[in-house]
Design a protein around this motif. Structure first.
Motif, PDB file in Angstrom:
ATOM      1  N   HIS A   1       2.654   9.085 -12.854  1.00 25.65           N
ATOM      2  CA  HIS A   1       2.883   7.976 -13.789  1.00 25.65           C
ATOM      3  C   HIS A   1       2.990   8.424 -15.246  1.00 25.65           C
TER       4      HIS A   1
ATOM      5  N   HIS B   1       5.331  11.823  -5.296  1.00 27.38           N
ATOM      6  CA  HIS B   1       4.167  10.917  -5.299  1.00 27.38           C
ATOM      7  C   HIS B   1       4.376   9.778  -4.303  1.00 27.38           C
TER       8      HIS B   1
ATOM      9  N   HIS C   1      -3.647  10.646 -10.526  1.00 20.11           N
ATOM     10  CA  HIS C   1      -2.992   9.602 -11.318  1.00 20.11           C
ATOM     11  C   HIS C   1      -3.495   9.717 -12.762  1.00 20.11           C
TER      12      HIS C   1
ATOM     13  N   HIS D   1       1.916   7.167  -1.254  1.00 17.06           N
ATOM     14  CA  HIS D   1       0.723   6.889  -0.434  1.00 17.06           C
ATOM     15  C   HIS D   1       1.281   6.245   0.836  1.00 17.06           C
TER      16      HIS D   1
ATOM     17  N   ASP E   1       6.111   6.472  -5.125  1.00 16.08           N
ATOM     18  CA  ASP E   1       4.774   5.867  -5.124  1.00 16.08           C
ATOM     19  C   ASP E   1       4.538   5.120  -3.807  1.00 16.08           C
TER      20      ASP E   1
HETATM   21 ZN   LIG Z   1      -0.063   6.341  -6.741  1.00 17.95          ZN
END
Ligand SMILES: [Zn+2]
Length: 461
Positions: free
Chosen positions: A276, A73, A239, A75, A327
């Motif tokens: 998450h 995960h 998510h 971004h 993340d």
């Molecule tokens: Zn995220």
């Protein structure tokens, strides 16, 4: 060319027996491993190839070698917006609202260079396979921009085509300027699958469909994405249950817990993983275990946004596939895969006691766990037939001084180190701690310029 690594202090295989081989060696040919064992038992034909210069030889003396770590995960574009003052001290929803407008000024060049930068950081920290969840496409940006960066960097890549369709005017969280029409999202998703998705063994590029979150897309888009993904054999990612507000939103809007909502949408199964899941309830854990639905655990981000402690111990005991994710760099400003494994171990201990997670379990989640969550059986372990993805850490570095009693556990207990070498798909991509697939100072110079320019555009809007 054949690649032979010899004399590793310890070679951590993560194979079915979880063997840790002293004086370890391995042989790779092209993308696959041919042989793994003790250097003393290296078959004669490989010994001869090494002696006669017919193979590239890597001397791993003083090193611990592990399977490449898997990040599920991220971004990556957020590397441009680290430590933004307005978003330093907020929880998820207000953190997002502070950043959405800034991100609306991203350009294709920014996506490309921030992806290169994020990948450089990951590769140096032991990661060989990564996913990236890109869910906004302003000013002509496309998933193709991050795919091109991955190909340049030589990383194994699961490119997640994110999306947001529920703008503020329709009751969603993001401002209307960063959302897309659902028809356009689905059309582009299909184009990307047809153009790029490679489902074969040792694949370097897979496409994933990834509507951003329950609070930024409609039920329809979640359902349609699942139908499209399953028609083409690609995975699904989003998510879920990130914090208490996220759960409250789900109960209020849908009358369901996040896990019930996921089940209602068809978003459970071995081809689905959710980021998450900090607030996944016991019924949700049982559902995920029963269906093989994966979780990307992001401990640093969960701490940074004060989301809570994900019940990873309970998930693992129940049989939920769990992987790690660093993340996005705006909610975990340090994207270090080995560091993330360390924080996963430490955070479970804060929540559930000193035996809640061992160093070896954290390493297993970072390797095999990642492979399982990405629905792959060709990465995450070092054994014949597996992909030639492995990394080496230098046990003679100061951070490991005195930790020779258990060098494998030291990887997780000690200060997270960068790799001395990394091999992805049989190709050496880091050597002597130096990245070989990009001129890093040049990329970082571009990245600094673009991060400044993003803020100037936003200020001048
Ligand atoms: Zn995220």
């Amino acid at each position: 060319m054949t690649l032979i690594a010899l004399n590793a202090d310890v070679l951590v295989t993560m194979d079915a027996q979880r063997r840790e081989i002293k004086g370890g060696a391995l042989v790779a040919d092209g993308p696959a491993l041919l042989w793994v064992g003790a250097t003393a038992e290296l078959p004669a034909q490989y010994r001869r190839m090494a002696d006669e210069g017919q193979a590239r030889v890597l001397d791993m003396r003083g090193k611990v070698v592990t399977p490449g770590l898997v990040n599920t995960h991220h971004h990556m574009y957020q590397s441009l917006t680290r430590a933004v003052p307005a978003a330093q001290d907020a929880e998820l929803f207000s953190w997002l609202q502070n950043l959405y407008m800034l991100w609306s000024h991203l350009t294709p060049e920014m996506i490309h260079v921030s992806t290169q930068t994020a990948m450089a950081e990951l590769m140096l920290s032991g990661c060989t396979t990564t996913s990236d969840h890109l869910y906004l496409f302003p000013n002509g940006s496309r998933l193709d921009d991050s795919i091109a960066a991955a190909q340049q960097m030589g990383m194994r890549f699961h490119a997640a085509r994110g999306s947001m369709s529920l703008g503020r005017s329709k009751g969603g969280l993001p401002p209307d300027v960063v959302v897309e029409e659902e028809e356009a999202i689905l059309r582009d998703s299909l184009r990307l699958i047809q153009q790029y998705h490679d489902g074969s063994r040792h694949s370097m590029l897979r496409v994933v469909l990834a509507p951003c979150s329950p609070f930024s897309v409609t039920r329809d888009l979640m359902r349609e994405s699942a139908v499209l993904a399953r028609a083409h054999g690609v995975s699904l990612h989003t998510h879920l249950a990130e914090n208490d507000n996220d759960v409250a939103f789900s109960r209020e809007k849908f009358g369901l817990t996040p896990a019930q909502y996921a089940e209602d949408l068809g978003w459970v199964g071995r081809d689905v993983w959710h980021a998450h899941c900090v607030k996944l309830d016991p019924e949700g854990i049982a559902l995920f275990a029963r269906t093989g639905t994966g979780v990307a655990h992001c401990p640093c981000s969960n701490m940074r946004l004060a989301s809570g402690i994900a019940p990873i111990r309970g998930m693992r005991d129940a049989g939920v596939p769990v992987a790690l994710g660093v993340d996005g760099s705006a909610s975990n400003d340090g994207a270090h895969m080995l560091g993330e494994a360390r924080q996963a171990m430490l955070l479970q201990r804060v929540g559930y006691g000193p035996a809640a997670m061992s160093a070896r379990e954290a390493l297993e989640i970072a390797t095999l766990g990642g492979a399982r969550v990405l629905n792959r059986d060709d990465i995450g372990a070092l054994a014949p037939g597996m992909s030639a993805d492995f990394v080496a850490f230098d046990m003679e570095a100061v951070g490991y001084a005195g930790a020779g009693h258990d060098p494998v556990a030291a990887l997780v207990f000690c200060t997270p180190a960068n790799v001395s070498s990394s091999v992805i798909n049989g190709r050496v991509v880091v050597e002597d701690g130096r990245l070989l697939t990009a001129d890093l100072p040049v990329v970082l110079g571009q990245h600094r310029r673009l991060a400044r320019s993003l803020f100037e555009r936003a200020a001048g809007q």
